[in-house]
Write an enzyme that holds these catalytic residues in place. Structure first.
Site, PDB file in Angstrom:
ATOM      1  N   HIS A   1      -9.556   1.153   4.566  1.00 33.80           N
ATOM      2  CA  HIS A   1      -8.302   1.301   5.314  1.00 33.80           C
ATOM      3  C   HIS A   1      -8.538   2.227   6.511  1.00 33.80           C
ATOM      4  CE1 HIS A   1      -4.240   2.502   6.338  1.00 33.80           C
ATOM      5  NE2 HIS A   1      -3.844   1.384   5.750  1.00 33.80           N
TER       6      HIS A   1
ATOM      7  N   GLU B   1      -6.910   4.581   7.692  1.00 36.63           N
ATOM      8  CA  GLU B   1      -6.682   6.014   7.441  1.00 36.63           C
ATOM      9  C   GLU B   1      -7.900   6.641   6.776  1.00 36.63           C
ATOM     10  OE1 GLU B   1      -2.911   5.520   5.468  1.00 36.63           O
ATOM     11  OE2 GLU B   1      -2.052   4.914   7.390  1.00 36.63           O
TER      12      GLU B   1
ATOM     13  N   ASN C   1       0.869  -1.170   0.000  1.00 34.62           N
ATOM     14  CA  ASN C   1       0.000   0.000   0.000  1.00 34.62           C
ATOM     15  C   ASN C   1       0.914   1.230   0.000  1.00 34.62           C
ATOM     16  OD1 ASN C   1      -1.762   2.071   0.546  1.00 34.62           O
ATOM     17  ND2 ASN C   1      -2.309   1.366   2.607  1.00 34.62           N
ATOM     18  N   TRP C   2       1.014   1.866  -1.164  1.00 37.51           N
ATOM     19  CA  TRP C   2       1.959   2.984  -1.306  1.00 37.51           C
ATOM     20  C   TRP C   2       1.442   4.261  -0.653  1.00 37.51           C
ATOM     21  CZ3 TRP C   2       4.182   2.882  -7.032  1.00 37.51           C
ATOM     22  CH2 TRP C   2       4.822   1.648  -7.250  1.00 37.51           C
ATOM     23  N   LYS C   3       0.167   4.278  -0.267  1.00 41.74           N
ATOM     24  CA  LYS C   3      -0.452   5.479   0.328  1.00 41.74           C
ATOM     25  C   LYS C   3      -0.197   6.688  -0.587  1.00 41.74           C
ATOM     26  CE  LYS C   3      -0.181   3.260   4.735  1.00 41.74           C
ATOM     27  NZ  LYS C   3      -0.111   3.331   6.182  1.00 41.74           N
TER      28      LYS C   3
ATOM     29  N   GLY D   1       2.308   2.086  10.763  1.00 38.27           N
ATOM     30  CA  GLY D   1       3.262   3.192  10.654  1.00 38.27           C
ATOM     31  C   GLY D   1       3.950   3.539  11.964  1.00 38.27           C
TER      32      GLY D   1
ATOM     33  N   GLU E   1      -5.654  -5.128  10.326  1.00 37.14           N
ATOM     34  CA  GLU E   1      -4.631  -4.115  10.573  1.00 37.14           C
ATOM     35  C   GLU E   1      -4.933  -3.399  11.886  1.00 37.14           C
ATOM     36  OE1 GLU E   1      -2.544  -2.905   6.690  1.00 37.14           O
ATOM     37  OE2 GLU E   1      -4.257  -1.609   6.943  1.00 37.14           O
TER      38      GLU E   1
ATOM     39  N   SER F   1       3.259  -2.359  10.277  1.00 41.80           N
ATOM     40  CA  SER F   1       4.711  -2.433  10.493  1.00 41.80           C
ATOM     41  C   SER F   1       5.325  -3.778  10.096  1.00 41.80           C
ATOM     42  CB  SER F   1       5.066  -2.077  11.941  1.00 41.80           C
ATOM     43  OG  SER F   1       4.653  -0.755  12.226  1.00 41.80           O
TER      44      SER F   1
ATOM     45  N   GLY G   1       2.794  -1.200   4.276  1.00 35.31           N
ATOM     46  CA  GLY G   1       2.820   0.233   3.975  1.00 35.31           C
ATOM     47  C   GLY G   1       4.249   0.691   3.749  1.00 35.31           C
ATOM     48  N   GLY G   2       4.863   1.255   4.785  1.00 36.23           N
ATOM     49  CA  GLY G   2       6.207   1.851   4.689  1.00 36.23           C
ATOM     50  C   GLY G   2       7.226   0.994   3.957  1.00 36.23           C
TER      51      GLY G   2
HETATM   52  P1  PGA Z   1       2.731   0.134   7.669  1.00 34.55           P
HETATM   53  O1  PGA Z   1       1.278   0.370   7.014  1.00 34.55           O
HETATM   54  O2  PGA Z   1       3.286  -1.119   7.072  1.00 34.55           O
HETATM   55  O3  PGA Z   1       3.521   1.367   7.282  1.00 34.55           O
HETATM   56  O4  PGA Z   1       2.526   0.030   9.133  1.00 34.55           O
HETATM   57  C1  PGA Z   1       0.404  -0.697   6.796  1.00 34.55           C
HETATM   58  C2  PGA Z   1      -0.880  -0.200   6.169  1.00 34.55           C
HETATM   59  O5  PGA Z   1      -1.342   0.897   6.515  1.00 34.55           O
HETATM   60  O6  PGA Z   1      -1.486  -0.884   5.318  1.00 34.55           O
END
Ligand code: PGA
Length: 255
Positions: free
Chosen positions: A95, A97, A9-11, A173, A167, A213, A234-235
């Site tokens: 998600h 967010e 997930n590149w956000k 994050g 999640e 994470s 994500g990251g």
């Molecule tokens: P993260 O994000 O790996 O940076 O914790 C995961 C996500 O939001 O899908």
């Protein structure tokens, strides 16, 4: 048999040049790797280009959100039909967010899942509790609420096309990963719930990814858990080295 699925997930990261470079690197590193399903979910602006670049490769493309109407006066929104037309195969829905910053609710998640299925997309549906909810022992209540209401009126047949991503919001994050035991407990709870809502076979066939994470160092111990069928990253999906290492680790331990 549930095939492991690793999605990035590149956000809101990556310009066209940066995204192309990342994908070229992934193609090089992950060529011929077929043991796991690999997905990259860039911002909307990159969907058609990356879909083109990844045609007939082992890497699929997904969007990070969608709107449930097919078309119309909905400024700023992108429909599932448009996402499908861009060449994408998957779409992330709900998600945390989006729930936290953009007013996403179980009701909108449900509408988006139905629209995605209608357009022929494969939804990745995110569920998970906040730290406050975990500390109040509300984790299972929140998961029940997200699953039951988010998947309202979905049939067992439709469920075959859906991946769930567990999640925990406190792990996203933050560098704070759920322990494999904590993640397994939540995944098992979700699978048992799916059995109650649908049936045993559907519950056994549904892929449940862990997200929060995930990095190369913790991938194997997470994927080794019996009910963890992949990761939503994500990251660590923003760099060729870390994402390729996660995919490789996952394919090594794949069940
Ligand atoms: P993260 O994000 O790996 O940076 O914790 C995961 C996500 O939001 O899908």
């Amino acid at each position: 048999m549930r095939k492991t699925i690793i999605a990035g997930n590149w956000k809101m990261y990556k310009t066209i040049a940066e995204g192309s470079e990342l994908v070229n690197g992934l193609k090089r590193e992950l060529i011929d790797l077929e043991a796991v399903d690999i997905v990259v979910c860039p911002p909307f602006t990159l969907l058609p280009l990356l879909s083109d670049m990844l045609t007939s490769s082992n890497i699929s493309v997904g969007a990070q959100d969608c709107y449930w109407q097919e078309e119309g006066a909905f400024t700023g929104e992108v429909s599932c039909k448009m996402i499908k037309d861009s060449g994408a195969k998957y779409v992330i829905i709900g998600h945390s967010e989006r729930r936290q910053f953009f007013g996403e609710t179980n009701e909108t998640v449900n509408k988006k899942i139905k629209a995605a299925l209608k357009a022929g997309l494969l939804p990745i549906v995110c569920v998970g509790e906040t730290l406050a909810e975990r500390e109040k022992n509300k984790t299972f209540d929140v998961l029940s609420d997200h699953i039951k209401n988010g998947l309202a009126d979905i049939t067992a047949e439709e469920m075959e096309k859906i991946t769930i991503a567990y999640e925990p919001v406190w792990a996203i994050g933050t560098g704070k990963t759920a322990t494999p035991a904590q993640a397994q407990e939540a995944h098992k709870f979700i699978r048992d719930l799916l059995e109650k809502i649908f049936d045993k076979e559907t519950a056994q066939e549904t892929r449940i990814q862990y997200g929060g994470s995930v990095k190369p160092e913790n991938t194997a111990e997470l994927i080794n858990q019996p009910d963890i069928d992949g990761a939503l990253v994500g990251g660590a999906s923003l760099k060729v080295d870390s994402f390729a290492a996660i995919v490789k680790k996952a394919s090594e331990v794949t069940k």
